[in-house]
Design a protein around this motif. Sequence first.
Motif, PDB file in Angstrom:
ATOM      1  N   GLN A 169       0.827  -1.208   0.000  1.00 61.34           N
ATOM      2  CA  GLN A 169       0.000   0.000   0.000  1.00 61.34           C
ATOM      3  C   GLN A 169       0.864   1.263   0.000  1.00 61.34           C
ATOM      4  O   GLN A 169       0.572   2.230  -0.700  1.00 61.34           O
ATOM      5  N   VAL A 170       1.925   1.242   0.807  1.00 61.72           N
ATOM      6  CA  VAL A 170       2.803   2.407   0.902  1.00 61.72           C
ATOM      7  C   VAL A 170       3.562   2.608  -0.409  1.00 61.72           C
ATOM      8  O   VAL A 170       3.695   3.739  -0.900  1.00 61.72           O
ATOM      9  N   ILE A 171       4.058   1.523  -0.995  1.00 60.53           N
ATOM     10  CA  ILE A 171       4.765   1.625  -2.269  1.00 60.53           C
ATOM     11  C   ILE A 171       3.844   2.164  -3.355  1.00 60.53           C
ATOM     12  O   ILE A 171       4.219   3.019  -4.161  1.00 60.53           O
ATOM     13  N   ASP A 172       2.614   1.673  -3.379  1.00 56.22           N
ATOM     14  CA  ASP A 172       1.637   2.133  -4.361  1.00 56.22           C
ATOM     15  C   ASP A 172       1.341   3.619  -4.170  1.00 56.22           C
ATOM     16  O   ASP A 172       1.273   4.393  -5.140  1.00 56.22           O
ATOM     17  N   ALA A 173       1.184   4.038  -2.910  1.00 57.26           N
ATOM     18  CA  ALA A 173       0.940   5.447  -2.611  1.00 57.26           C
ATOM     19  C   ALA A 173       2.152   6.300  -2.988  1.00 57.26           C
ATOM     20  O   ALA A 173       2.001   7.437  -3.460  1.00 57.26           O
ATOM     21  N   ALA A 174       3.344   5.743  -2.805  1.00 58.67           N
ATOM     22  CA  ALA A 174       4.570   6.465  -3.168  1.00 58.67           C
ATOM     23  C   ALA A 174       4.611   6.739  -4.669  1.00 58.67           C
ATOM     24  O   ALA A 174       4.965   7.841  -5.108  1.00 58.67           O
ATOM     25  N   GLN A 175       4.243   5.754  -5.451  1.00 55.84           N
ATOM     26  CA  GLN A 175       4.232   5.938  -6.895  1.00 55.84           C
ATOM     27  C   GLN A 175       3.187   6.968  -7.316  1.00 55.84           C
ATOM     28  O   GLN A 175       3.420   7.771  -8.223  1.00 55.84           O
ATOM     29  N   GLU A 176       2.037   6.940  -6.646  1.00 56.47           N
ATOM     30  CA  GLU A 176       1.005   7.933  -6.945  1.00 56.47           C
ATOM     31  C   GLU A 176       1.470   9.328  -6.557  1.00 56.47           C
ATOM     32  O   GLU A 176       1.186  10.318  -7.249  1.00 56.47           O
ATOM     33  N   SER A 177       2.203   9.437  -5.456  1.00 56.07           N
ATOM     34  CA  SER A 177       2.734  10.724  -5.020  1.00 56.07           C
ATOM     35  C   SER A 177       3.711  11.284  -6.050  1.00 56.07           C
ATOM     36  O   SER A 177       3.702  12.490  -6.340  1.00 56.07           O
ATOM     37  N   VAL A 178       4.541  10.402  -6.617  1.00 57.47           N
ATOM     38  CA  VAL A 178       5.482  10.845  -7.653  1.00 57.47           C
ATOM     39  C   VAL A 178       4.729  11.344  -8.880  1.00 57.47           C
ATOM     40  O   VAL A 178       5.075  12.370  -9.481  1.00 57.47           O
TER      41      VAL A 178
END
Length: 352
Positions: A328-337
């Motif tokens: 979930q955090v990795i997915d959110a990180a990619q969305e943040s980028v």
Amino acid sequence: MSKLKIGLVGCGLVALSVHLKNLPKIRDVELIALADPNLKRRERASQLAPQAQVFENYHDLLALPIIDAVIISVPYEYHAEAMIAAIKAGKHVYLEKPFATNLVDAEQMLVVGQKSDRQVMVGFNYRFHPLYQALKQAIRSKKVGEPVTLRSVFCFVPQTGIDWQITRHGSFGAIFDIAPHHIDLARFLLEAEVAEVFVQMRSLQSQNDTVLLQLRMTNDVLVQSFFCLHSVEIGQVEIYGTRGKLGVDHYRSLSVEYTAPKIGHFARMNQGLGQILQPLTQYQYVREKLRSPWNEPSFLRSLNQFVHTLQHQQPVSPNIWDGYRNQQVIDAAQESVRTGKIIIVKKPSKTI
């Protein structure tokens, strides 16, 4: 007690450098078979485990009824496929990180895992490192009062040699290659979930090889982590609290280092002398760590825990939920980028 019969799915860098070297050290394990589609990897793995049956297709390995559990160490993009196949074949699973490459696959893995009586342990091995376990106990004991901020750095030097050359499988970047370790450490050490994510990335020598990750935890502790695949070899975690600071240097520390809120001149000199002497007293360990990032004691401890819990019919930890929350955090990180925004991490339903 009978030995746990293990199959190794994937004979890449981690399997060759970690699992095949650590499995013989575990008394209650027998490596039955290994599988990899690449001939060179199969040959190298077979040299390290000549007693094991060798398969090109891991589905043939999963069909062996003698196998109790599998270690999945395939390239990231095949984690979901291999884990689901193993669970459906009735095998327990030790799954390397990252959990998956996207949240859709992670949700499917979670659903399959929840419906099965087989267990899935995710290889967040740093939870089993004595330094991080001691750091968690120091936080729990309120050694520095209430945690305010966690800061961490995790960087590598570029890897070379045949093990690296025959196992490189794409450019997922630091957010997949090394960040999962410290994302999990933040959850583990602070005993909280990630509530918000903001990320900045750069591509210097390879795609997305440099990452600055900022998190807000559900207990409002702020986390800042820096990751780089082409820098110096370093691993540090610091906890700033209301009554001082705790710190661990993965390669140099002999114990958790405590810094009082206010420190005098002579205390500063003694602390500095201790930092100079520590590498000398730990020379052999430091030398091995600098020679290869895979000489890491927590790898063996993690595998031992997997074997122990299965043999004693106990729940594994870190489990499939820990893997999912990490993803979930990795997915959110990619969305943040992609968006340049702070991303809120949703609390998952237990019935996904």
